[in-house]
Design an enzyme around this catalytic site. Sequence first.
Site, mmCIF file in Angstrom:
data_model
loop_
_atom_site.group_PDB
_atom_site.id
_atom_site.type_symbol
_atom_site.label_atom_id
_atom_site.label_comp_id
_atom_site.label_asym_id
_atom_site.label_seq_id
_atom_site.Cartn_x
_atom_site.Cartn_y
_atom_site.Cartn_z
ATOM 1 N N LYS A 13 -1.012 -8.667 -6.184
ATOM 2 C CA LYS A 13 -0.929 -9.551 -5.011
ATOM 3 C C LYS A 13 -2.232 -10.336 -4.820
ATOM 4 O O LYS A 13 -2.214 -11.560 -4.745
ATOM 5 C CB LYS A 13 -0.652 -8.758 -3.727
ATOM 6 C CG LYS A 13 0.610 -7.925 -3.743
ATOM 7 C CD LYS A 13 0.812 -7.204 -2.422
ATOM 8 C CE LYS A 13 -0.293 -6.222 -2.068
ATOM 9 N NZ LYS A 13 -0.361 -5.012 -2.898
ATOM 10 N N ARG A 88 3.080 -4.096 5.956
ATOM 11 C CA ARG A 88 3.155 -2.895 5.125
ATOM 12 C C ARG A 88 4.062 -1.837 5.729
ATOM 13 O O ARG A 88 4.203 -0.755 5.171
ATOM 14 C CB ARG A 88 1.756 -2.307 4.956
ATOM 15 C CG ARG A 88 1.070 -2.759 3.670
ATOM 16 C CD ARG A 88 -0.310 -2.131 3.636
ATOM 17 N NE ARG A 88 -0.808 -1.907 2.315
ATOM 18 C CZ ARG A 88 -1.559 -2.782 1.641
ATOM 19 N NH1 ARG A 88 -1.839 -3.950 2.135
ATOM 20 N NH2 ARG A 88 -2.024 -2.459 0.452
ATOM 21 N N ARG A 127 -9.699 -1.009 -12.532
ATOM 22 C CA ARG A 127 -10.488 -1.591 -11.443
ATOM 23 C C ARG A 127 -11.516 -0.582 -10.917
ATOM 24 O O ARG A 127 -12.617 -0.966 -10.537
ATOM 25 C CB ARG A 127 -9.567 -2.046 -10.308
ATOM 26 C CG ARG A 127 -10.334 -2.812 -9.243
ATOM 27 C CD ARG A 127 -9.438 -3.514 -8.258
ATOM 28 N NE ARG A 127 -8.701 -2.564 -7.437
ATOM 29 C CZ ARG A 127 -7.786 -2.901 -6.555
ATOM 30 N NH1 ARG A 127 -7.475 -4.184 -6.392
ATOM 31 N NH2 ARG A 127 -7.160 -2.009 -5.827
ATOM 32 N N ARG A 133 -14.091 0.698 -6.328
ATOM 33 C CA ARG A 133 -13.545 0.689 -4.974
ATOM 34 C C ARG A 133 -13.204 2.114 -4.546
ATOM 35 O O ARG A 133 -12.593 2.863 -5.310
ATOM 36 C CB ARG A 133 -12.292 -0.200 -4.942
ATOM 37 C CG ARG A 133 -12.363 -1.247 -3.857
ATOM 38 C CD ARG A 133 -11.262 -2.234 -3.967
ATOM 39 N NE ARG A 133 -10.003 -1.708 -3.437
ATOM 40 C CZ ARG A 133 -8.936 -2.446 -3.232
ATOM 41 N NH1 ARG A 133 -8.972 -3.735 -3.513
ATOM 42 N NH2 ARG A 133 -7.835 -1.916 -2.757
ATOM 43 N N ARG A 144 -1.555 6.264 -2.145
ATOM 44 C CA ARG A 144 -1.169 4.887 -1.772
ATOM 45 C C ARG A 144 0.237 4.568 -2.280
ATOM 46 O O ARG A 144 0.995 3.868 -1.618
ATOM 47 C CB ARG A 144 -2.187 3.886 -2.321
ATOM 48 C CG ARG A 144 -3.464 3.864 -1.488
ATOM 49 C CD ARG A 144 -4.634 3.345 -2.260
ATOM 50 N NE ARG A 144 -4.523 1.952 -2.611
ATOM 51 C CZ ARG A 144 -5.233 1.381 -3.591
ATOM 52 N NH1 ARG A 144 -6.079 2.089 -4.294
ATOM 53 N NH2 ARG A 144 -5.091 0.105 -3.829
HETATM 54 P P1 B4P Z 1 -4.083 -6.341 -7.043
HETATM 55 O O1 B4P Z 1 -2.708 -5.824 -6.966
HETATM 56 O O2 B4P Z 1 -4.262 -7.816 -7.013
HETATM 57 O O3 B4P Z 1 -4.795 -5.521 -5.935
HETATM 58 P P2 B4P Z 1 -4.797 -5.706 -4.365
HETATM 59 O O4 B4P Z 1 -4.213 -6.979 -3.922
HETATM 60 O O5 B4P Z 1 -6.196 -5.484 -4.026
HETATM 61 O O6 B4P Z 1 -3.797 -4.632 -3.783
HETATM 62 P P3 B4P Z 1 -4.046 -3.307 -2.992
HETATM 63 O O7 B4P Z 1 -2.724 -2.984 -2.402
HETATM 64 O O8 B4P Z 1 -4.648 -2.337 -3.953
HETATM 65 O O9 B4P Z 1 -5.148 -3.508 -1.889
HETATM 66 P P4 B4P Z 1 -5.235 -4.098 -0.403
HETATM 67 O O10 B4P Z 1 -6.539 -4.783 -0.381
HETATM 68 O O11 B4P Z 1 -4.041 -4.902 -0.010
HETATM 69 O O12 B4P Z 1 -4.861 -5.929 -8.386
HETATM 70 C C1 B4P Z 1 -5.069 -4.622 -8.818
HETATM 71 C C2 B4P Z 1 -5.685 -4.588 -10.229
HETATM 72 O O13 B4P Z 1 -4.724 -5.003 -11.178
HETATM 73 C C3 B4P Z 1 -6.895 -5.496 -10.444
HETATM 74 O O14 B4P Z 1 -7.852 -4.804 -11.158
HETATM 75 C C4 B4P Z 1 -6.358 -6.662 -11.241
HETATM 76 O O15 B4P Z 1 -7.324 -7.222 -12.110
HETATM 77 C C5 B4P Z 1 -5.247 -5.996 -12.050
HETATM 78 N N1 B4P Z 1 -4.162 -6.919 -12.385
HETATM 79 C C6 B4P Z 1 -3.588 -7.810 -11.543
HETATM 80 N N2 B4P Z 1 -2.616 -8.488 -12.198
HETATM 81 C C7 B4P Z 1 -2.555 -7.991 -13.478
HETATM 82 C C8 B4P Z 1 -1.759 -8.287 -14.640
HETATM 83 N N3 B4P Z 1 -0.796 -9.212 -14.631
HETATM 84 N N4 B4P Z 1 -1.982 -7.568 -15.770
HETATM 85 C C9 B4P Z 1 -2.961 -6.614 -15.807
HETATM 86 N N5 B4P Z 1 -3.753 -6.308 -14.746
HETATM 87 C C10 B4P Z 1 -3.569 -6.992 -13.598
HETATM 88 O O16 B4P Z 1 -5.248 -2.793 0.542
HETATM 89 C C11 B4P Z 1 -6.262 -1.808 0.499
HETATM 90 C C12 B4P Z 1 -6.159 -0.855 1.704
HETATM 91 O O17 B4P Z 1 -6.408 -1.580 2.941
HETATM 92 C C13 B4P Z 1 -4.803 -0.174 1.952
HETATM 93 O O18 B4P Z 1 -4.604 0.989 1.150
HETATM 94 C C14 B4P Z 1 -4.899 0.146 3.476
HETATM 95 O O19 B4P Z 1 -5.670 1.277 3.716
HETATM 96 C C15 B4P Z 1 -5.634 -1.062 4.028
HETATM 97 N N6 B4P Z 1 -4.675 -2.102 4.490
HETATM 98 C C16 B4P Z 1 -4.550 -3.368 3.952
HETATM 99 N N7 B4P Z 1 -3.563 -4.042 4.591
HETATM 100 C C17 B4P Z 1 -3.061 -3.199 5.540
HETATM 101 C C18 B4P Z 1 -2.016 -3.298 6.502
HETATM 102 N N8 B4P Z 1 -1.267 -4.412 6.596
HETATM 103 N N9 B4P Z 1 -1.769 -2.243 7.307
HETATM 104 C C19 B4P Z 1 -2.500 -1.131 7.232
HETATM 105 N N10 B4P Z 1 -3.496 -0.957 6.337
HETATM 106 C C20 B4P Z 1 -3.781 -1.967 5.485
#
Ligand code: B4P
Length: 192
Positions: A13, A88, A127, A133, A144
């Site tokens: 995402k 979420r 990552r 992280r 998660r």
């Molecule tokens: P991404 O999937 O891009 O990671 P993300 O957006 O950071 O998602 P995530 O759900 O982990 O975190 P968020 O910040 O929303 O990428 C992951 C990895 O995959 C990277 O290393 C990338 O390089 C790799 N990758 C991507 N595409 C690829 C491909 N095509 N091929 C190979 N590799 C690839 O949330 C973090 C925390 O914040 C949550 O757990 C929660 O505690 C809190 N939070 C956030 N939003 C919330 C909400 N609405 N409500 C409550 N808590 C919330």
Amino acid sequence: MRLVLLGAPGSGKGTQAARLKEHLQVPHISTGDLLRAEVAAGSPLGLQAKQVMARGDLVSDDILLGMLRDRFSRDDTRAGFILDGYPRNLAQAAALDKLLAELGQAFDAAVQLTVDNEQIIERLAGRAKAEGRADDTPESVRHRLNVYDQQTAPVIDFYRQHGQLTVVDGVGSLDEVFTRILEAIQPGHEVG
Ligand code: B4P
């Protein structure tokens, strides 16, 4: 263009939102990034969120809605947005509908990126090595994914039932996934 990006942690995402932002010229609103900025700043909200995030749990709906309201009060969201990481759970989905209705807006598509759990675990382990992280430890990633199945998967069903869901295969190179998303949201448009 107003987009909501859905998908499990590690589904890409944040990665794709950064590209979509450049292509569509609309702001990328990541609730994870907003929370991490609060943690880094050591604000009262950040102190509250820090442990919750490290465990892989969801931060409270009230905190999230307050942050989102604040972000949507900025003028740059009027022309569109890419919302990444919200909603979420079903309560957040209802809160988003209400907030957008208040603003006289509606989103164009909710895009779900699908990636199998095995690949997610592999990506987040990568990552963890690269970025360190706090929530990319194997234990937190497992948690998660459970939280996603229990709380976020119903949001996907909700949008599907309302005919608002677009499903995109999230497995492939960054360019391949990006092209698939653009084809899904702007059928017939040149990707260029
Ligand atoms: P991404 O999937 O891009 O990671 P993300 O957006 O950071 O998602 P995530 O759900 O982990 O975190 P968020 O910040 O929303 O990428 C992951 C990895 O995959 C990277 O290393 C990338 O390089 C790799 N990758 C991507 N595409 C690829 C491909 N095509 N091929 C190979 N590799 C690839 O949330 C973090 C925390 O914040 C949550 O757990 C929660 O505690 C809190 N939070 C956030 N939003 C919330 C909400 N609405 N409500 C409550 N808590 C919330």
